[in-house]
Design an enzyme around this catalytic site. Structure first.
Site, short mmCIF file in Angstrom:
data_model
loop_
_atom_site.label_atom_id
_atom_site.label_comp_id
_atom_site.label_asym_id
_atom_site.label_seq_id
_atom_site.Cartn_x
_atom_site.Cartn_y
_atom_site.Cartn_z
N ARG A 61 0.84 -1.24 0.00
CA ARG A 61 0.01 0.21 -0.10
C ARG A 61 0.79 1.32 -0.14
NH1 ARG A 61 -3.12 3.05 4.28
NH2 ARG A 61 -5.01 3.81 3.35
N HIS A 65 0.50 4.21 -2.76
CA HIS A 65 0.65 5.53 -2.24
C HIS A 65 1.49 6.40 -2.53
CE1 HIS A 65 -3.48 5.09 0.69
NE2 HIS A 65 -3.30 4.34 -0.43
N ASP A 73 8.61 8.08 -6.11
CA ASP A 73 9.99 8.91 -5.82
C ASP A 73 10.18 8.97 -4.29
OD1 ASP A 73 7.89 10.39 -4.83
OD2 ASP A 73 8.23 12.25 -6.08
N ASN A 93 -3.46 8.56 4.36
CA ASN A 93 -2.65 7.97 4.95
C ASN A 93 -2.39 8.19 6.59
OD1 ASN A 93 -1.23 7.38 2.41
ND2 ASN A 93 -0.29 9.46 2.31
N HIS A 192 -6.20 -6.13 -2.49
CA HIS A 192 -6.98 -6.11 -1.19
C HIS A 192 -7.42 -7.51 -0.81
CE1 HIS A 192 -8.79 -1.77 -1.73
NE2 HIS A 192 -7.52 -1.72 -1.59
N ASP A 237 -10.09 -9.19 2.79
CA ASP A 237 -10.46 -10.33 2.25
C ASP A 237 -11.07 -11.36 3.47
OD1 ASP A 237 -10.74 -12.98 1.20
OD2 ASP A 237 -8.61 -13.16 0.37
N THR A 240 -9.27 -15.42 3.20
CA THR A 240 -7.66 -15.80 3.16
C THR A 240 -6.93 -14.39 3.39
OG1 THR A 240 -7.49 -15.75 0.81
CG2 THR A 240 -7.65 -17.87 2.00
N ASP A 245 -4.07 -14.17 -3.13
CA ASP A 245 -4.79 -15.27 -4.16
C ASP A 245 -5.91 -14.45 -4.72
OD1 ASP A 245 -6.68 -15.05 -2.18
OD2 ASP A 245 -6.15 -16.84 -1.26
#
Length: 317
Positions: A61, A65, A73, A93, A192, A237, A240, A245
């Protein structure tokens, strides 16, 4: 003949310059200057993920972001200074971006091996790849050669990152603004399949949306009350949560997307058929995710003499 060769040479040089401006990243960038780089990153990420599986998602993430705000950068890693307000406390954030300490650890180990050589931006790109792979996802060749930004922008972070309440069209538009198409967006959303989310990011979905599995909504309401408990975590999720996956897409097909923006991908719109494909073909998802990650990693990198190689990822030199 001489005129032709000079003209050809001129356009050849022009094309090389144009290519250089867009594609100076290469898989072998540190082959000589820091040959142990990838081993160092992999080892540190393995330790971090073994300690806390969620960290793989957190680092992935951070990379997303970073890339969506003025390019890949390393700007997300910068602390605020007297001259600029950075990205760490921007809406998307604040209280959620994490893993900075892991990047610090990797950076210090890399510095010990190859001083002043490897950018924080490249370390983040490698760490994101390794986090995915360590949780059972694919691996890929990360193109390298990014340099680090000397500034960061809280306002750019607030305006360039899609929120959990986004509509499908907003998602398509925001990714398109970065050179990523709808297929890339749907594949990258598969990130996700790992990670945890705060109650405040999905409360309106479980209490307000109608295109949600009622049992799933009831389950999430157990730890996410209508008021209070903003920071209570739930797996993005439900099947799992610590394995990379294609279960995320199966969740969408059964209306068990945690975010409103997730379920938008499967709600009678343009991405429904692709979501169905990913839900039944892990290999198709994996391949498209890798391609999209490489494209995302190519968003406006600083190369050549632009930016710098930070010695401490939290501050400019």
């Amino acid at each position: 003949m001489a005129f032709f060769s000079k003209t050809f040479l001129f356009f050849w040089v022009l094309s090389i310059l144009a290519l250089g401006a867009n594609a100076q990243l290469t898989s072998t960038f540190y082959a000589n200057s820091c040959p142990n780089l990838q081993t160092i990153v992999r080892s540190a990420m393995s330790q971090a993920v073994n300690k806390e599986a969620r960290m793989g998602a957190s680092i992935l993430r951070l990379f997303f972001h970073d890339c969506f705000v003025n390019g890949c950068d390393g700007s997300i890693l910068l602390d605020d200074t007297s001259t600029f307000t950075g990205e760490k406390n921007a809406g998307p954030n604040a209280n959620s971006a994490r893993g900075f300490d892991v990047i610090d650890t990797i950076k210090s180990q890399v510095e010990a091996s190859c001083k002043g050589t490897v950018s924080c931006a490249d370390i983040l790109a490698l760490a994101a790849r390794d986090g995915v792979n360590l949780l059972g996802g694919p691996t890929w060749t990360v193109l390298l050669g990014r340099r680090d930004a000397k500034t960061a922008s809280q306002s750019a972070a607030n305006s360039n990152l899609p929120g959990p309440g986004s509509s499908l069209q907003t998602l398509i538009n925001m990714f398109s603004n970065k050179g990523l198409n709808a297929k890339d967006m749907t594949a990258l959303s598969g990130a996700h399949t790992i990670g945890q989310a705060r109650c405040t990011t999905f409360r309106s979905r479980i209490y307000g949306d109608t295109n949600i599995n009622s049992n799933f909504a009831a389950l999430r309401k157990q730890t996410c009350p209508q008021s209070g408990g903003d920071g209570n975590l739930a797996p993005v999720d439900v099947q799992t949560p610590t394995r990379f996956d294609n279960a995320y897409y199966q969740n969408l097909v059964s209306q068990r997307g945690l975010f409103h923006s997730d379920q938008e991908l499967f709600n009678g719109g343009s991405q429904d058929s692709l979501v169905r494909t990913y839900s039944t073909s892990a290999s198709t998802f994996s391949s498209d995710f890798v391609n999209a990650m490489i494209k995302m990693g190519n968003i406006s990198p600083l190369t050549g003499t632009s930016g710098e190689i930070r010695l401490n990822c939290r501050k400019t030199n």
